[in-house]
Structure formats: structure tokens, C-alpha cells
Design a protein around this motif. Structure first.
Motif, short mmCIF file in Angstrom:
data_model
loop_
_atom_site.label_atom_id
_atom_site.label_comp_id
_atom_site.label_asym_id
_atom_site.label_seq_id
_atom_site.Cartn_x
_atom_site.Cartn_y
_atom_site.Cartn_z
N GLY A 167 0.83 -1.19 0.00
CA GLY A 167 0.00 0.00 0.00
C GLY A 167 0.87 1.25 0.00
O GLY A 167 2.10 1.17 -0.05
N GLU A 168 0.23 2.40 0.07
CA GLU A 168 0.97 3.65 0.09
C GLU A 168 1.58 3.91 1.46
O GLU A 168 1.10 3.41 2.47
CB GLU A 168 0.03 4.80 -0.29
CG GLU A 168 -0.55 4.68 -1.70
CD GLU A 168 -1.53 5.80 -2.01
OE1 GLU A 168 -1.86 6.58 -1.08
OE2 GLU A 168 -1.96 5.91 -3.18
N ASN A 169 2.63 4.70 1.46
CA ASN A 169 3.24 5.19 2.71
C ASN A 169 3.71 4.06 3.63
O ASN A 169 3.61 4.16 4.85
CB ASN A 169 2.28 6.09 3.47
CG ASN A 169 1.82 7.28 2.63
OD1 ASN A 169 2.63 7.89 1.92
ND2 ASN A 169 0.53 7.58 2.69
N GLY A 170 4.19 2.99 3.03
CA GLY A 170 4.71 1.90 3.84
C GLY A 170 3.65 1.05 4.51
O GLY A 170 3.94 0.32 5.47
N ASN A 171 2.41 1.11 4.01
CA ASN A 171 1.32 0.30 4.57
C ASN A 171 1.28 -1.08 3.92
O ASN A 171 1.69 -1.25 2.77
CB ASN A 171 -0.03 0.99 4.38
CG ASN A 171 -0.13 2.29 5.14
OD1 ASN A 171 0.64 2.54 6.07
ND2 ASN A 171 -1.07 3.14 4.75
N LEU A 172 0.76 -2.05 4.66
CA LEU A 172 0.50 -3.38 4.12
C LEU A 172 -0.96 -3.74 4.39
O LEU A 172 -1.50 -3.42 5.45
CB LEU A 172 1.40 -4.43 4.78
CG LEU A 172 2.88 -4.44 4.43
CD1 LEU A 172 3.58 -5.60 5.16
CD2 LEU A 172 3.11 -4.57 2.92
N TYR A 173 -1.58 -4.39 3.41
CA TYR A 173 -2.95 -4.87 3.55
C TYR A 173 -2.94 -6.39 3.56
O TYR A 173 -2.37 -7.00 2.65
CB TYR A 173 -3.83 -4.39 2.40
CG TYR A 173 -4.05 -2.89 2.36
CD1 TYR A 173 -5.15 -2.32 3.01
CD2 TYR A 173 -3.17 -2.06 1.67
CE1 TYR A 173 -5.35 -0.94 2.96
CE2 TYR A 173 -3.36 -0.68 1.62
CZ TYR A 173 -4.46 -0.13 2.27
OH TYR A 173 -4.67 1.23 2.24
N VAL A 174 -3.55 -6.98 4.56
CA VAL A 174 -3.72 -8.43 4.56
C VAL A 174 -5.19 -8.71 4.31
O VAL A 174 -6.07 -8.27 5.06
CB VAL A 174 -3.23 -9.08 5.88
CG1 VAL A 174 -3.86 -8.45 7.10
CG2 VAL A 174 -3.49 -10.59 5.85
#
Length: 513
Positions: free
Chosen positions: A129-136
Motif C-alpha cells: 500500500g501507500e506510505n509503507g502500509n500493508l494490507y492483509v
């Protein structure tokens, strides 16, 4: 951790075993009678003469069991037919509705195999994701445990992920109630009645380990995951008893605060027993554990949050898949796993239904989505109707059998069993059922008989309800399909099961005559 979600509750026997898996050792007694020095020949002749039953005699013998005075207030529904024909060997209220308990799983797994296929797998993905995000993104895999979360963390490390700003859990794949509103209050507290959502970890249950101490002292209660001890208050009303007393375990949890109730008793010197309660926030529970595995791999996480709606994801960085559906069906039927059954029902609603993807409109509330479980029930009926099952022979409220709103006729169960046996998935379906004296919820039933009983059948138990439906191979006759359901019984589950097993043993004695 392997969680037996089929475990039953305190007063309501909502499955096929109790929370405390008490071990009962059967003792086989052999008697050898010597007559004129020919023991083997005489015993064999006597067994043959005494054991055979002609088809014409079966009805009276079954009636003699069901009509006993102790069952005068109970309702019996029975249908017995050859597997290869439409002939009926015995019928008793077979077209009428009964509460089926876990026999519902026979319909759920049949529909899943028909619609999804034996090789279907459930995928859990991690996206960038954006800005160092992760989606599980969870899709309801009920088999995820420590090994799967560790694999995801290791894959992310291999992709060069060194830190995570936000770990966002997308729990929106399944829509609707996580706990069926038709389930009883007691069931929703226990591990066997755990909530059904998209991000599942350790079957959404907490494992307690109960150990006897000195006589008169409460059982020692510990968590399989020790760090949980600081998050829960234990109300311990259990006791250690002497060797000549019975054993049982009762566990539950409060809904308004983190408190677990423990009751029951174990014998002094007995082995420890496991008991389970449902987690309160399953998606948060998943993320907390995933975060721990990420940190263990050197990937710090600043924040973990649960998303309320799905979105378009970027690159997939890691994924794990469930075992094939054939294995999920086996766990569902053999161990009478309620959570697995409810997942299969929702997968029918999600994968084969017409469910739109949830969308959020800027400045407006999310568009309400239909319950995935409700769509699953419609798809289940469609699948079974296409198979050939009479759609008017059952009414379902869930996929596991916990609900007392489920109504099924013995005819519907026998019809499903026969049609599935002749379907392309027939061998997989039959192999998923417990085997008498060998596996699953039938491991300790019909396991001490003079002649081997080749029985594959699904059990079902609620308070006042006992069911057994399946296949039996009869050595001197032909393969049979049957359904035996008892409702409105005030007797113990053990007594009703014993009578049911007597009928099964009658079937095993049939011969052509």
C-alpha cells in the motif's frame, strides 16, 4: 494448535463430544466353549444361526427398540434403503421434519463439493500500500495457524520489507453476522460456536488447559498461550474429585468484559484436559498475532487496524493457501467442525453467488450488503436441487447444525447420501465421514462387536437431539444408506446413542432370505 471446534458446551450438548474428551476404555471379553473337542466349528455355527436377520424381520426388530417405554416421549425418524435402489427396508416418519444437529454438515459439504470442487483452495494475501502500509486480505481460511502467519512474515522479509507503517486487515470478504443470531447464547461463548469472519486465526478460539490438583481443590487453569493470562480474569468454580466420581468440564465467557468462567470436575491424578472459548474480536486477534510474527522476522509495525470495507489493492507481496476443499470437507465431517462448516457455507455465497463488492462512496455511508451466509443458504439449495435432492425436504438456518431452526427429514439425508455416492465426488464425500471404531466422532462407537461393522456416518447431537446418517457395508446383504434421528428426548445422549447403535448392529446382521 489444533482446536476442536466441535466441542460441546455445559448443559447444551451442541455437537458430538464434550469440551472434556473423557477416555472410556472398552474391554472385549471372549468366551470359548468346548463341546466335544470342536470349539471353533460349534462357535461359528451358533453365531451364524443367531446372527442372521431376514429383511422381513427388520421392521419388527427396529420397532422393538424405538417403541421401548423409555422412548415414549421421544420422536424417532428413520429411513433405511439399499444404496443401489429406491426400495425401502424400513421407514418411520421419514418424510417429517426433525432438528438434525450436525447432520446439517452432510448437506453443506455435499453442496460445497458440487459447486466449488474438491481442489478449491482459499487464498490469504498481503498487498503493498501507500506510505509503507500493508494490507492483509482474508477470505475465510479456517486452517490458518502459527505456521501460515510465519510463512507470510518470511515471504515479506524475502521481498525486502523492513518495516510497516500500518498493517491493515481487510475483514470484509464475508458480509453479515459473525455469529448466527439463531444460535443459543451458550453456544456463542464456546470454542465450537466461534465467530465466522474473513481473517481467522487458530479457529477463533482460546485454548485453556485444565489440570487436577489435590481432592477438593479447584482445577489449575492455564492458557496454552501464556501471555493471555494478563488479558483475562478467570472465575474458577471447578473442583478436583476422587477416582470414583464422574468428570465433566464447563467453560464460558462474559460478553461485556474479559472474563472466563470455568466449572466442572476432573479426577485426582487424571491427565490435563483442554477447553476452548470463542475470541471476542477475531480480526484484531488475527492482526495481533500476525504483527508478532512480523516483529519476530525483524519487521516492526507501528500500527495495526481492521478495515471495514474492501478496496483495490496494489502488488501482491505474499500469500498462503488452505488445504484443498477435499481436506476441509474431511475436517468438517469427520471432526464435526462447526467453524469449517460455516466457512464452507459462506464460500458458497461468496464464490458462486451474485454478491457485489462492497464500495464506499465519498461522504456517504457504505452501501449495505446482503449477508454472505444467507446467500450461501440459497446457493446450497440450488446446488442440492441440481444434484437431485428434493428442495422441500429441508429448511436450513446455518451450515453447521448449531441452530435449532434447522429442519431436515430423514428422506432428505438419505437422498443426499445416495446421490453423492453416485456423483464424481462420491469417494471424497464418503471418505470424509467418521468410521465406526476408527476415526473422528465415531472413534469410540460400535468398536466392540463380535463382527466388524463397516460404517461411515455423520453424527449429530444437541440437548434432546441425536442423529446418525450414513453408509453401512453389510457382508451378507448389500450396501445400505440410512438416517436415524431422535428428537424431543429427555434421556442422556449416551442412552439415545446406544439405542441408535443397536439399530445399526441389526443392519449389520441382514442377509438375503
Amino acid at each position: 494448535m489444533k482446536v476442536p471446534i466441535h466441542s460441546s458446551g455445559a448443559s447444551n450438548l451442541n455437537s458430538d463430544y464434550g469440551n472434556c474428551a473423557l477416555r472410556i476404555k472398552g474391554i472385549a471379553v471372549s468366551l470359548l466353549v468346548l463341546i466335544l473337542g470342536h470349539p471353533v466349528q460349534v462357535v461359528a455355527q451358533t453365531a451364524t444361526v443367531a446372527g442372521d436377520i431376514c429383511p422381513g424381520e427388520l421392521g419388527a426388530k427396529v420397532d422393538a427398540i424405538a417403541d421401548r417405554a423409555e422412548f415414549s416421549r421421544s420422536r424417532w425418524g428413520i429411513l433405511i434403503q439399499p444404496l443401489s435402489s429406491t426400495a425401502t427396508l424400513y421407514s418411520r416418519d421419514a418424510a417429517k421434519y426433525f432438528i438434525p444437529a450436525s447432520n446439517v454438515k452432510l448437506l453443506t459439504t455435499a453442496a460445497a463439493l458440487q459447486k466449488l470442487g474438491a481442489d478449491f483452495r482459499i487464498k490469504t494475501s498481503v498487498y503493498s500500500g501507500e506510505n509503507g502500509n500493508l494490507y492483509v486480505a482474508g477470505r475465510g481460511d479456517p486452517s490458518i495457524a502459527e505456521a501460515q502467519l510465519k510463512s507470510l512474515a518470511q515471504q515479506l522479509k524475502g521481498r525486502g520489507i523492513s518495516q510497516v507503517n500500518q498493517l491493515i486487515g481487510d475483514d470484509s470478504y464475508f458480509q453479515g453476522d459473525a455469529v448466527n443470531p439463531n444460535w443459543e447464547w451458550e453456544d456463542a461463548q464456546a470454542g465450537y460456536g466461534a465467530p465466522i469472519n474473513s481473517l481467522i486465526f487458530n479457529q477463533n478460539a482460546i485454548e485453556l488447559v485444565l489440570s487436577p490438583q489435590a481432592i477438593g481443590q479447584p482445577l489449575k487453569v492455564s492458557f496454552a498461550e501464556p501471555k493471555l493470562a494478563n488479558q483475562w480474569q478467570i472465575q474458577n468454580n471447578s473442583v478436583t474429585v476422587s477416582q470414583n466420581e464422574s468428570e465433566f468440564i464447563e467453560v464460558g465467557r462474559e460478553f461485556d468484559r474479559p472474563a472466563i468462567r470455568v466449572g466442572g470436575q476432573l479426577k485426582v491424578g487424571a491427565e490435563s484436559e483442554s477447553a476452548y472459548v470463542a475470541v471476542v474480536n477475531p480480526a484484531n486477534n488475527f492482526l495481533q498475532h500476525f504483527q508478532q510474527f512480523l516483529v519476530a522476522e525483524g519487521i516492526p509495525v507501528k500500527q495495526a487496524v481492521v478495515a471495514s470495507s474492501s478496496r483495490n489493492f496494489n502488488q501482491e507481496l505474499a500469500f498462503v493457501e488452505s488445504p484443498p476443499l477435499a481436506e476441509l470437507v474431511k475436517e468438517t465431517n469427520r471432526e464435526s467442525n462447526n467453524l469449517y462448516a460455516e466457512v464452507l457455507l459462506r464460500l458458497l455465497g461468496k464464490v458462486t453467488g451474485k454478491m457485489p463488492v462492497p464500495q464506499t462512496v465519498t461522504g456517504k455511508m457504505p452501501v449495505p450488503q446482503e449477508d454472505t451466509g444467507e446467500i450461501g443458504l440459497k446457493e446450497l439449495k440450488t446446488a442440492l436441487t441440481q444434484l437431485g435432492v428434493n428442495p422441500n425436504s429441508y429448511i436450513l438456518a446455518d451450515g453447521s447444525g448449531l441452530s435449532r431452526h434447522n429442519l431436515i427429514s430423514p428422506e432428505a439425508l438419505v437422498q443426499t447420501l445416495k446421490l453423492m455416492a453416485n456423483s464424481p465426488a462420491g469417494s471424497i464425500y464418503r471418505a470424509s465421514l467418521p468410521v465406526a471404531g476408527e476415526s473422528g466422532t465415531l472413534k469410540n462407537r460400535i468398536n466392540n462387536t463380535p463382527n466388524r461393522v463397516i460404517l461411515q456416518a455423520k453424527t449429530g447431537t444437541l440437548s434432546g437431539v441425536s442423529a446418525l446418517s450414513g453408509y453401512i457395508e453389510v457382508a451378507n446383504y448389500e450396501p445400505l444408506v440410512f438416517s436415524i434421528i431422535v428428537n424431543q428426548s429427555e434421556l442422556s445422549a449416551a442412552k439415545v446413542r446406544s439405542a441408535t447403535d443397536e439399530i445399526v448392529l441389526l443392519l449389520n446382521r441382514l442377509r438375503r432370505c
